[in-house]
Each structure stands twice: as C-alpha cells, then as structure tokens.
Design a protein around this motif. Structure first.
Motif, short mmCIF file in Angstrom:
data_model
loop_
_atom_site.label_atom_id
_atom_site.label_comp_id
_atom_site.label_asym_id
_atom_site.label_seq_id
_atom_site.Cartn_x
_atom_site.Cartn_y
_atom_site.Cartn_z
N THR A 144 0.69 -1.23 -0.02
CA THR A 144 -0.24 0.04 0.23
C THR A 144 0.83 1.31 -0.02
O THR A 144 0.70 2.12 -0.76
CB THR A 144 -0.86 0.16 1.15
N TYR A 145 2.02 1.27 0.72
CA TYR A 145 2.84 2.43 0.92
C TYR A 145 3.55 2.90 -0.61
O TYR A 145 3.61 3.73 -0.90
CB TYR A 145 4.01 1.93 1.83
N THR A 146 3.95 1.54 -1.45
CA THR A 146 4.20 1.84 -2.75
C THR A 146 3.41 2.62 -3.52
O THR A 146 3.80 3.55 -4.44
CB THR A 146 4.64 0.54 -3.21
N PHE A 147 2.08 2.47 -3.43
CA PHE A 147 1.24 3.18 -4.31
C PHE A 147 0.41 4.20 -3.66
O PHE A 147 -0.25 4.74 -4.21
CB PHE A 147 -0.04 2.15 -4.70
N SER A 148 0.88 4.88 -2.46
CA SER A 148 0.30 5.79 -1.73
C SER A 148 0.41 7.21 -2.30
O SER A 148 -0.48 8.02 -1.73
CB SER A 148 0.78 5.74 -0.17
N ALA A 149 1.25 7.54 -3.10
CA ALA A 149 1.73 8.69 -3.39
C ALA A 149 1.14 9.32 -4.95
O ALA A 149 1.93 10.03 -5.51
CB ALA A 149 3.18 9.43 -2.94
N ILE A 150 0.45 8.44 -5.40
CA ILE A 150 0.28 8.52 -6.67
C ILE A 150 -0.34 9.90 -7.19
O ILE A 150 -0.19 10.42 -8.11
CB ILE A 150 -0.65 7.34 -7.40
N GLY A 151 -1.11 10.60 -6.29
CA GLY A 151 -1.73 11.78 -6.61
C GLY A 151 -0.51 12.98 -6.40
O GLY A 151 -0.85 14.12 -6.75
N MET A 152 0.62 12.81 -5.76
CA MET A 152 1.40 14.00 -5.76
C MET A 152 2.07 14.39 -7.24
O MET A 152 2.83 15.05 -7.37
CB MET A 152 2.83 13.33 -5.04
N ILE A 153 1.81 13.71 -8.32
CA ILE A 153 1.88 13.89 -9.49
C ILE A 153 1.40 15.40 -9.88
O ILE A 153 2.09 16.24 -10.61
CB ILE A 153 1.53 12.87 -10.61
N ALA A 154 0.15 15.53 -9.20
CA ALA A 154 -0.44 16.64 -9.61
C ALA A 154 0.33 17.77 -9.04
O ALA A 154 0.29 19.04 -9.71
CB ALA A 154 -1.73 16.67 -8.92
N SER A 155 1.15 17.54 -8.03
CA SER A 155 2.08 18.95 -7.54
C SER A 155 2.91 19.38 -8.54
O SER A 155 3.50 20.60 -8.44
CB SER A 155 3.00 18.48 -6.22
N MET A 156 3.47 18.73 -9.75
CA MET A 156 4.12 19.05 -10.75
C MET A 156 3.22 19.83 -12.02
O MET A 156 4.01 19.99 -12.89
CB MET A 156 5.00 18.04 -11.23
N ALA A 157 2.14 20.02 -11.84
CA ALA A 157 1.30 20.32 -12.96
C ALA A 157 1.68 21.48 -13.57
O ALA A 157 1.37 21.52 -14.91
CB ALA A 157 -0.48 20.41 -12.23
N GLU A 158 1.97 22.46 -12.68
CA GLU A 158 2.51 23.79 -13.58
C GLU A 158 3.85 23.75 -14.20
O GLU A 158 4.22 24.73 -14.71
CB GLU A 158 2.33 24.56 -12.48
N GLU A 159 4.56 22.50 -14.05
CA GLU A 159 5.65 22.38 -14.63
C GLU A 159 5.53 21.38 -16.02
O GLU A 159 6.59 20.78 -16.35
CB GLU A 159 6.75 22.21 -13.89
N VAL A 160 4.45 21.05 -16.32
CA VAL A 160 4.11 19.91 -17.32
C VAL A 160 3.66 20.54 -18.58
O VAL A 160 2.74 21.43 -18.52
CB VAL A 160 3.59 18.87 -16.87
N HIS A 161 3.93 20.13 -19.74
CA HIS A 161 3.39 20.55 -21.02
C HIS A 161 2.17 19.76 -21.12
O HIS A 161 1.91 18.59 -20.77
CB HIS A 161 4.39 20.21 -22.10
N ASP A 162 1.10 20.41 -21.45
CA ASP A 162 -0.20 19.89 -21.92
C ASP A 162 -0.70 18.95 -20.56
O ASP A 162 -0.97 17.72 -20.80
CB ASP A 162 -0.34 18.96 -23.00
#
Length: 467
Positions: free
Chosen positions: A198-216
């Motif tokens: 469960t720990y391994t999959f726990s931070a999948i939503g942190m991807i959103a923290s990089m939203a303003e540095e991602v193209h499209d």
C-alpha cells in the motif's frame, strides 16, 4: 514510485504479517484497488490541472457553503501527507544504508542517533539536488526510470541464478502463510502485512504537484497517474517473485537488529558479503561517466557473471531509494509552495516566494520548510524504534484521505462536474469512485493498528515517553 524501494524498505512488516502469500497476493489486491483510486483522481485532475491538487479539487467540487472548510481540511491532510511520505523515503533510505553497512560489519549495530545522522545526510543531499541542480531533474527522472528497470532485471537474474540458501516450491513462494509473528488473527494479520504494498502506491496523487511544470497537463497528468499503477505492478512482480522463490529463513530475517532485513536477506541469497552488498546497493547513485556505457556493462555483468560480480547489484536498491528521495522531496516542495501561495500556511508570503537559482525559478523557501519539518519529525526515532512504520502509516492515511475527499464529494454531487472531464470514466464512474473511497476508508482503519501485538511503549508509541 520507486517500486523496489517501496517494497523493500518496509519488507519486514510483510514478513511479520504472514510472509510470501501476503506479499504476492497482497500486491495484486492492492494494485487493483489502487487502480480505482488512480482512475478517479485522473478524471478530476484532467479537469482541474493545478499544483494545488486535491485541496483545490475539493474547493471546486464542494458547494459554496462548505468549499472553504473542505478545502482547508484537505489542504492540511495533503501537507501532513506529503511531508511524512517524503520523510518515510529519506528516513527509509538512510535505514537501508545502515543495513548495507551491517553486511560488512555485522558487529556494528547503529545507535538511534547514528541512524538519525545518516538520515540527515540523505535528506540534505536530496534537497540540495532539487535546489541547486533543478535543471538536471528531468535527466535524473530518466536515469531513475532506466535504473529501476535495469536494477529489477539484474536482481531477478542474479537472485534466481545464485539462490545460495536454496529454492522454494511454487506452493511456498505463492502460498506460504504464517501469521504467528504478528500476534493477530490470521485474517487481520494478512491485511497488516499489506503496509509495504500500500505504501508503494500511496503517493500517486503527488504527480499533480508538478502540474504547472508539465506541458499539456490536461492530457499528461491523468496518463501519468493511471499508467503508474500497471507499470508499477509489473515491476513489483518481477522484483518480488525471485525473492520469494529464494527467500531465506523468515525467523532469521526478523531477528536482524534495527528491523531492516534486506541487507542480510541479499547476503544470504547471494552466499557472500560482496553479493549481498551488490544487490542492496542496487535498490544508489550512478557512478558511471556514461549512462549508455553503464547500462550495457551492468546488463552484461548480470547475464554473464551473476556468481562473480553480484556485488554490483547492491547499487540497485539503495540507488532507487536515493532517486525516489530526490523526486519526492521535489514534489513535496511544490505542494508546500502551492499551499503557501493560497495563503493557507503561516508566513505564507515568505514560503510562497520563488527564487532564481542558476537561472531557473525554484521554490527554495518551500523546500526549506518541507526539509525542516522532516528534520524535526525524524527526531521521533530517537524515542521510538517504531518510527518508520509510524511515518509510513501517517503518510498513507493522510494522503489517502486527501485523495478520497474530492472523489467522495464528486460522488455525493452525482458526478455532475465530471460530465465534461477530458478523461471521463463514463458509466463506470460511480462504481470506480465508490470502490476507491471504500478502499481508502479501510486503509485508514488498517494503518491505525500496530503491526505486532502485544505492544510495548517503544513499539506502539511514536513519541518519546515524557518521563
């Protein structure tokens, strides 16, 4: 996600919970539930791609009467979650290094303050890379992906080829279950052992923290969130199966001082200290001057000399932990900066400031706050040896709750806001969202429990006794 690190760092908990059956079938079970949460988050993220993440989604999805309250609650759940998940990675990587050293110096047992100082070294290194070499972060991510893939293959080949303590049957590797070390009833012990997966999959939503540095971001963020689960699942299968088929005596592994059996496990499987150290380092930093040359040489070594050059494998585990520490500290700094930008943190004007470092904008003050919080929380270890499991448990619960809140709000609103999402779940949306919320609710209950009973003051309490 650094799957080999995520599964290896809290590996002892799965052994306590029941062993091989918990590890492999728990991995499959949790991946299925995590996929429902990933799909739910991807649908919302595609419509509201912002570094604020879940607390902004709560604001947009809630009614005007409650949106400030739900956003504020979610924001602090997110902050506690990102700080403790970062702490669990930096602290866990430090513990892995201690375990690696103990392979060559078994007489040395690290004291709590020595472990804490090693943790500080990992933390400061990870932070320094993100602040002073931010232009290298995309390259580091690419190297990390290659390292993880190649490291998993090398571990698979070398562990399968050597198997110094013998090989187990498929019945053992896929079905052996012994809940006695946990003290819980068999059914609950199985779920207690799910902590690492469960720990391994726990931070999948942190991807959103990089939203303003991602193209499209409307297109890329939901793809990144959803594809992380099947890719991570397959990586985990190739990492776990060879270990389960060659697993040493569980009682010996659980008796390792410090509660981190990975180093000793690899040493026993490879039949030598060099072999064990080589595999452990494989979960570390790439010292080769040329990435291509290193990739070719490492794979050649693994395929042709698994018995003689197994010491090369140590870099695979610890290295993945270091890469993960750099990435997650970066994401935590962005989440901290976003929350301060919305004036939700004391001294928000200071912590939301963006500095120019080597010509690039970096939220240095956000980094400093995230690092300081980890530094202070790490002191808990000086009073409780159960600190790592506590960090992991808090991170899983807080991040899970922060992710489930916008999904639940969307459900209660009849999913009306998701009709025009660029990443729609369609008619399956209600079922997928409901399963995701129920799974997170169960997680929160599960990780509030101690891994082993009966408990002691040291193993149960995460704070030093007042006396």
């Amino acid at each position: 996600m650094a799957v080999p690190y995520g599964l290896a760092a809290p590996f002892a908990t799965s052994l306590v919970g029941g062993g091989p059956a918990v590890i492999i079938w728990g991995w499959l079970l949790v991946a299925a539930f995590a996929m429902t949460l990933a799909l739910s988050l991807a649908e919302i993220c595609a419509k509201y791609p912002t570094s604020a993440g879940a607390y902004y989604w709560c604001y947009r999805l809630s009614s005007p009467r409650y949106r400030l309250l739900t956003s504020w609650i979610n924001g602090w759940l997110t902050m506690v979650g990102v700080w403790t998940i970062s702490l669990s990675v930096t602290f866990g990587t430090g513990q892995l290094l201690v375990a690696g050293v103990s392979i060559f110096h078994p007489e040395w047992v690290a004291t709590t303050w020595q472990t804490y100082l090693i943790f500080l070294a990992v933390l400061f290194f990870s932070t320094a890379i993100g602040i002073f070499f931010s232009e290298l972060l995309p390259l580091i991510d690419i190297i990390s992906a290659c390292w993880t893939l190649l490291g998993t293959l090398i571990i698979l080949i070398c562990v399968s080829a050597k198997a110094a303590v013998g090989r187990h049957s498929a019945a053992f590797a896929l079905g052996h279950f012994d809940p006695s070390p946990s003290g819980w009833t068999p059914g609950w012990s199985f779920f207690i052992g799910l902590l690492p997966v469960t720990y391994t999959f726990s931070a999948i939503g942190m991807i959103a923290s990089m939203a303003e540095e991602v193209h499209d971001p409307t297109r890329q963020l939901p793809r990144a969130i959803t594809w992380s689960i099947p890719i991570g699942f397959l990586t985990g299968v190739f990492f776990l199966l060879p270990i389960l088929f060659t697993l040493p005596d569980v009682a010996t592994l659980l008796a390792v001082p410090g509660g981190q059996p990975i180093g000793v496990m690899f040493e026993m499987i490879m039949g030598s200290k060099g072999g064990g150290f080589g595999m452990f380092d494989g979960l570390c930093l790439n010292h080769s001057p040329s990435l291509n040359q290193w990739l070719i040489s490492e794979f050649k070594i693994a395929c042709t000399e698994p018995f003689f050059r197994a010491h090369e494998l140590f870099r695979e585990v610890f290295g993945i932990g270091m890469f993960c520490a750099i990435s997650i500290c970066c994401a935590a700094s962005r989440a901290t900066w976003a929350f301060a930008r919305d004036k939700a943190i004391p001294m928000h004007n200071f912590f939301s400031r963006v500095s120019i470092v080597r010509g690039l904008p970096v939220p240095v003050n956000g980094y400093h706050l995230s690092t300081a919080i980890q530094l202070l929380l790490g002191l808990i270890y000086l009073g409780s040896t159960a600190a790592f499991n506590a960090f992991v448990g808090v991170a899983v619960m807080c991040l899970g709750a922060s992710y489930a809140m916008p999904v639940l709000i969307s459900l209660l609103n009849g999913r009306e806001a998701m009709i025009d999402s660029p990443y729609p779940l369609g008619r399956w949306g209600f079922i997928v969202n409901a399963v995701a919320v129920l799974w997170v609710t169960f997680e929160i209950v599960l990780f509030s429990m101690p891994a082993v009973i009966p408990v002691t003051k040291s193993s149960m309490s995460v704070f030093p006794p007042l006396w």
